[in-house]
Design an enzyme around this catalytic site. Structure first.
Site, PDB file in Angstrom:
ATOM      1  N   SER A 105       0.833  -1.196   0.000  1.00 52.83           N
ATOM      2  CA  SER A 105       0.000   0.000   0.000  1.00 52.83           C
ATOM      3  C   SER A 105       0.874   1.255   0.000  1.00 52.83           C
ATOM      4  O   SER A 105       1.666   1.462  -0.913  1.00 52.83           O
ATOM      5  CB  SER A 105      -0.950  -0.028   1.196  1.00 52.83           C
ATOM      6  OG  SER A 105      -1.961   0.948   1.062  1.00 52.83           O
ATOM      7  N   LYS A 157     -20.299  19.259   6.011  1.00 54.79           N
ATOM      8  CA  LYS A 157     -19.208  19.471   6.959  1.00 54.79           C
ATOM      9  C   LYS A 157     -19.010  18.265   7.876  1.00 54.79           C
ATOM     10  O   LYS A 157     -17.890  17.995   8.318  1.00 54.79           O
ATOM     11  CB  LYS A 157     -19.475  20.735   7.798  1.00 54.79           C
ATOM     12  CG  LYS A 157     -18.284  21.185   8.608  1.00 54.79           C
ATOM     13  CD  LYS A 157     -17.098  21.517   7.705  1.00 54.79           C
ATOM     14  CE  LYS A 157     -15.893  21.969   8.515  1.00 54.79           C
ATOM     15  NZ  LYS A 157     -14.726  22.206   7.661  1.00 54.79           N
TER      16      LYS A 157
END
Length: 282
Positions: A105, A157
């Site tokens: 990764s 948000k």
């Protein structure tokens, strides 16, 4: 008293010079050497390793750099920063990446910045993908009788919230971000390994590979351990014989280093010498 002040000044300057010459032997190594940077564990920050790489890039006696990676990955931003810094160093001197037990990764992303990549046959690498996880404690809070209050000034948000599952549109936004980062990863692999985008995309589904399989896929250059990576770096840099190694160390507070007997005392001299001179001039 001026005479005493002069003596203190002389010893201050002398100790400052000796601190760099005697207590910092890696700074006075004669001839070419190889710098070693170790990246271990989760990659969460890049600042310290970037400082080490910058130092190695600027030092003339360091002809090549070996980066030892033993990491399952980590934060996207930090991995990309290290990848970019390795590419920057590789423009001026050879950078050989040595994969340990795991370099997957984000760990593999960083490795792509090197000039050459070496892995052991059983190294776990690949995992070309992006994952995002966040726990959802909504049911637990309800059982406990806790109701969270969220105030926000933008519709999305609280896109990532522990208190509820994301809605369809929120999932679409998050998936779009992940897909974009995944595409960046794929492009980096293709560019670094000189592979076609479609070739990379076929194997960039998050699966892991052994070092042996990675070699067949073109994801690494050679099978070999750390010692072999050092040999390769020396060859690429034109260093004959057994190369000398300098390990990049993180910054330490001077007083902690002093307790360990590893400080150069340079900054202590700079700080305390004026005090000596002030006392001598009294």
């Amino acid at each position: 008293m001026a005479f005493i002040g002069g003596i203190f000044l002389f010893f201050c300057l002398l100790s400052l010079i000796l601190s760099f010459w005697i207590l910092k032997p890696e700074r006075r190594l004669l001839g070419p050497v190889i710098g070693v940077v170790e990246i271990r564990g989760l990659i969460t920050r890049a600042d310290e390793k970037i400082r080490i790489l910058e130092d190695f890039r600027r030092r003339r006696e360091i002809r090549a750099v070996v980066v030892r990676i033993d990491s399952p990955g980590g934060a996207v931003g930090a991995s990309q920063e290290l990848y970019q810094e390795l590419k920057r160093v590789a423009q001026e001197k050879p950078v050989v990446v040595s994969m340990g037990s795991v370099a997957a990764s984000g760990g593999y992303y960083v490795a792509l910045g090197g000039t050459r990549i070496l892995a052991s046959p059983g190294t776990i690498t690949g995992s070309i993908g992006v994952i995002f996880e966040v726990p959802n404690v909504e049911r637990l809070l309800k059982r406990l009788g806790v109701e969270p209050v969220v105030l926000k000034s933008g519709r999305f948000k609280d896109l990532v919230s522990y208190y509820r599952s994301p809605g369809p549109q929120e999932k679409k936004i998050l998936q779009g971000v992940l897909d974009e980062i995944h595409e960046q990863f794929i492009r980096a692999v293709a560019a670094s390994r000189k592979l076609k985008i479609e070739e990379v995309r076929r194997i960039a589904d998050g699966r892991i590979f052994t070092g042996e399989k990675a070699l067949r896929l073109g994801l690494v250059d050679e099978l070999g351990n750390f010692a072999r990576a050092v040999e390769e770096a020396a060859r690429m840099a034109g260093i004959r014989g057994t190369p000398r190694l300098v390990y990049g160390k993180g910054e330490q507070r001077w007083w902690l280093s002093l307790l360990k007997g590893k400080t150069s005392l340079a900054w202590e001299n700079v700080l305390f010498c004026p005090l000596y001179l002030w006392w001598a001039g009294k």
